[in-house]
Motif scaffolding. Structure first.
Motif, PDB file in Angstrom:
ATOM      1  N   GLU A 297      -2.611   7.338  56.089  1.00 55.98           N
ATOM      2  CA  GLU A 297      -2.834   8.759  55.808  1.00 55.98           C
ATOM      3  C   GLU A 297      -2.381   9.628  56.981  1.00 55.98           C
ATOM      4  N   GLU A 298      -2.699   9.168  58.185  1.00 56.26           N
ATOM      5  CA  GLU A 298      -2.277   9.912  59.373  1.00 56.26           C
ATOM      6  C   GLU A 298      -0.750   9.997  59.451  1.00 56.26           C
ATOM      7  N   GLN A 299      -0.110   8.850  59.137  1.00 56.54           N
ATOM      8  CA  GLN A 299       1.346   8.831  59.199  1.00 56.54           C
ATOM      9  C   GLN A 299       1.962   9.758  58.145  1.00 56.54           C
ATOM     10  N   ILE A 300       1.378   9.743  56.932  1.00 58.76           N
ATOM     11  CA  ILE A 300       1.871  10.624  55.862  1.00 58.76           C
ATOM     12  C   ILE A 300       1.705  12.082  56.268  1.00 58.76           C
ATOM     13  N   LYS A 301       0.533  12.437  56.816  1.00 60.64           N
ATOM     14  CA  LYS A 301       0.288  13.812  57.257  1.00 60.64           C
ATOM     15  C   LYS A 301       1.265  14.216  58.356  1.00 60.64           C
ATOM     16  N   GLN A 302       1.538  13.276  59.282  1.00 62.40           N
ATOM     17  CA  GLN A 302       2.484  13.564  60.361  1.00 62.40           C
ATOM     18  C   GLN A 302       3.872  13.861  59.805  1.00 62.40           C
ATOM     19  N   TYR A 303       4.309  13.060  58.812  1.00 64.62           N
ATOM     20  CA  TYR A 303       5.623  13.272  58.215  1.00 64.62           C
ATOM     21  C   TYR A 303       5.658  14.566  57.400  1.00 64.62           C
ATOM     22  N   GLU A 304       4.552  14.895  56.741  1.00 63.57           N
ATOM     23  CA  GLU A 304       4.498  16.162  55.999  1.00 63.57           C
ATOM     24  C   GLU A 304       4.612  17.348  56.954  1.00 63.57           C
ATOM     25  N   THR A 305       3.956  17.243  58.119  1.00 63.25           N
ATOM     26  CA  THR A 305       4.043  18.298  59.130  1.00 63.25           C
ATOM     27  C   THR A 305       5.472  18.403  59.666  1.00 63.25           C
ATOM     28  N   LEU A 306       6.087  17.231  59.912  1.00 65.94           N
ATOM     29  CA  LEU A 306       7.479  17.237  60.378  1.00 65.94           C
ATOM     30  C   LEU A 306       8.401  17.888  59.345  1.00 65.94           C
TER      31      LEU A 306
ATOM     32  N   SER B 154       4.458   4.769  48.857  1.00 65.37           N
ATOM     33  CA  SER B 154       4.561   3.611  47.964  1.00 65.37           C
ATOM     34  C   SER B 154       3.745   2.410  48.459  1.00 65.37           C
ATOM     35  N   PHE B 155       3.254   2.484  49.724  1.00 66.28           N
ATOM     36  CA  PHE B 155       2.445   1.377  50.238  1.00 66.28           C
ATOM     37  C   PHE B 155       1.117   1.314  49.483  1.00 66.28           C
ATOM     38  N   LYS B 156       0.700   0.076  49.106  1.00 67.85           N
ATOM     39  CA  LYS B 156      -0.609  -0.118  48.478  1.00 67.85           C
ATOM     40  C   LYS B 156      -1.669  -0.256  49.563  1.00 67.85           C
ATOM     41  N   ALA B 157      -2.908  -0.107  49.134  1.00 69.18           N
ATOM     42  CA  ALA B 157      -4.006  -0.210  50.093  1.00 69.18           C
ATOM     43  C   ALA B 157      -3.947  -1.536  50.852  1.00 69.18           C
ATOM     44  N   GLY B 158      -3.929  -1.464  52.134  1.00 71.67           N
ATOM     45  CA  GLY B 158      -3.922  -2.649  52.979  1.00 71.67           C
ATOM     46  C   GLY B 158      -2.565  -3.240  53.221  1.00 71.67           C
ATOM     47  N   SER B 159      -1.507  -2.696  52.604  1.00 67.10           N
ATOM     48  CA  SER B 159      -0.178  -3.286  52.762  1.00 67.10           C
ATOM     49  C   SER B 159       0.617  -2.638  53.894  1.00 67.10           C
ATOM     50  N   PHE B 160       0.001  -1.656  54.581  1.00 64.01           N
ATOM     51  CA  PHE B 160       0.690  -0.967  55.672  1.00 64.01           C
ATOM     52  C   PHE B 160       0.527  -1.801  56.940  1.00 64.01           C
TER      53      PHE B 160
ATOM     54  N   GLU C   4       5.135  -2.166  60.244  1.00 63.47           N
ATOM     55  CA  GLU C   4       5.530  -0.937  59.556  1.00 63.47           C
ATOM     56  C   GLU C   4       4.959   0.288  60.269  1.00 63.47           C
ATOM     57  N   GLN C   5       3.714   0.158  60.720  1.00 69.02           N
ATOM     58  CA  GLN C   5       3.100   1.256  61.465  1.00 69.02           C
ATOM     59  C   GLN C   5       3.932   1.603  62.694  1.00 69.02           C
ATOM     60  N   GLN C   6       4.340   0.584  63.443  1.00 65.56           N
ATOM     61  CA  GLN C   6       5.130   0.812  64.651  1.00 65.56           C
ATOM     62  C   GLN C   6       6.487   1.432  64.336  1.00 65.56           C
ATOM     63  N   ARG C   7       7.107   0.931  63.255  1.00 69.32           N
ATOM     64  CA  ARG C   7       8.432   1.440  62.892  1.00 69.32           C
ATOM     65  C   ARG C   7       8.379   2.923  62.519  1.00 69.32           C
ATOM     66  N   PHE C   8       7.421   3.285  61.669  1.00 65.90           N
ATOM     67  CA  PHE C   8       7.326   4.691  61.253  1.00 65.90           C
ATOM     68  C   PHE C   8       6.840   5.581  62.394  1.00 65.90           C
TER      69      PHE C   8
END
Length: 315
Positions: free
Chosen positions: A58-67, A104-110, A114-118
């Protein structure tokens, strides 16, 4: 007595067996309790891990939305300055693609990878965003400076234009004044008539008998004028009959000229070299036909402007 002794060991063995079973059961229960407790802890840990992953996602999605919002803001600012924004549009497209992947990530699949890459991609986007903001700020400063300079130049140009306009207007007014001041003036206009026996007659009242008039003589002086240049001046005379028509005949020197933008007939014309000495000028006109009775008008022109006027009456 012996029978009682044999029964007693059996009872003891049974008690021991029961105790052993109880102990085994207690051990099994203890083991099961331990295993359940460990499984609960594992489930709690898994749940906690899932929550952390979901939170990171969620944090990553919010960060990308802000970007995305910031890059769109930059795109509008650059477009507002009339500049191309192709590079910003490509960045917005890349962020939209990353957002689509993140959502598109499902719960727990992040996963951590992937976290580091994004996270690294977001950091790169933020760095590009910061540099672009600095570039836009510099462009705005340059535009403001250019606007100020342009405004100053326009103000100077307007002042110069106003000054030139004022000078031109002054020159025009001066030219008009000079033109007016340089106009000739006919003084002492006198009208006389000459009969068929070539005798001239003057009359202070300017009244003559029509049947005796063969020629009309008009004399005058060109008034002094220190402004008018000493040069050849074209002088026209219009002899206007009582009905308002000017006598006009090409064979006797008549023609046309312009008065206030309109064509008019003149009766006779002379070219006089103006010398500013109050020089005399004379027109002698023979109609070649009987003159009409009534009030006649003599008009004198130079440069399309009337310089003198007189009247006489034929009875």
């Amino acid at each position: 007595m012996e029978q009682n002794q044999s029964t007693e060991p059996k009872n003891n063995n049974r008690v021991l067996l029961i105790v052993a079973l109880i102990l085994v059961l207690l051990g099994i229960n203890g083991l099961l309790f331990y295993m359940n407790q460990q499984k609960g802890k594992q489930n709690e840990q898994l749940t906690a891990d899932l929550k952390v992953k979901d939170s990171k996602l969620e944090e990553q999605i919010k960060q990308y939305e802000t970007l995305k919002a910031d890059f769109e803001r930059q795109s509008q600012e650059v477009q507002g300055m009339g500049l191309a924004n192709d590079s910003l549009e490509s960045k917005i497209a890349a962020i939209n693609a990353d957002l689509l992947k993140l959502r598109s990530f499902k719960a727990g699949s992040f996963s951590i990878s992937e976290q580091q890459r994004f996270k690294q991609r977001a950091a790169s986007f933020e760095n590009q965003l910061r540099k672009k903001d600095e570039e836009i700020a510099q462009l705005k400063n340059d535009n403001e400076a250019l606007y100020t300079e342009t405004t100053t130049l326009k103000e100077r140009q307007n002042k110069l234009t106003d000054t030139i306009t004022t000078v031109v207007r002054s020159n025009q007014e001066l030219s008009e004044k000079v033109s007016i001041a340089s106009r000739l003036q006919a003084d002492n206009i006198r009208v006389g008539v000459i009969n068929s026996r070539n005798k001239e007659k003057d009359d202070d009242e300017n009244e003559f008998k029509a049947k005796r008039v063969e020629k009309v003589k008009v004399t005058f002086n060109l008034a002094r004028n220190d402004v008018s240049p000493k040069e050849t001046k074209e002088i026209m005379m219009r002899l206007i009959e009582p009905d308002g028509a000017a006598l006009y005949n090409l064979s006797t020197g008549g023609g046309t000229f312009m008065i206030d933008g309109s064509e008019a007939f003149y009766t006779a014309k002379q070219d006089i070299v103006f010398d500013n000495t109050r020089q005399p000028v004379q027109f002698l006109y023979a109609k070649g036909a009987p003159y009409k009775t009534g009030l006649h008008t003599v008009e004198l022109y130079s440069g399309g402007v009337m310089i003198g006027k007189s009247t006489f009456t034929l009875k």
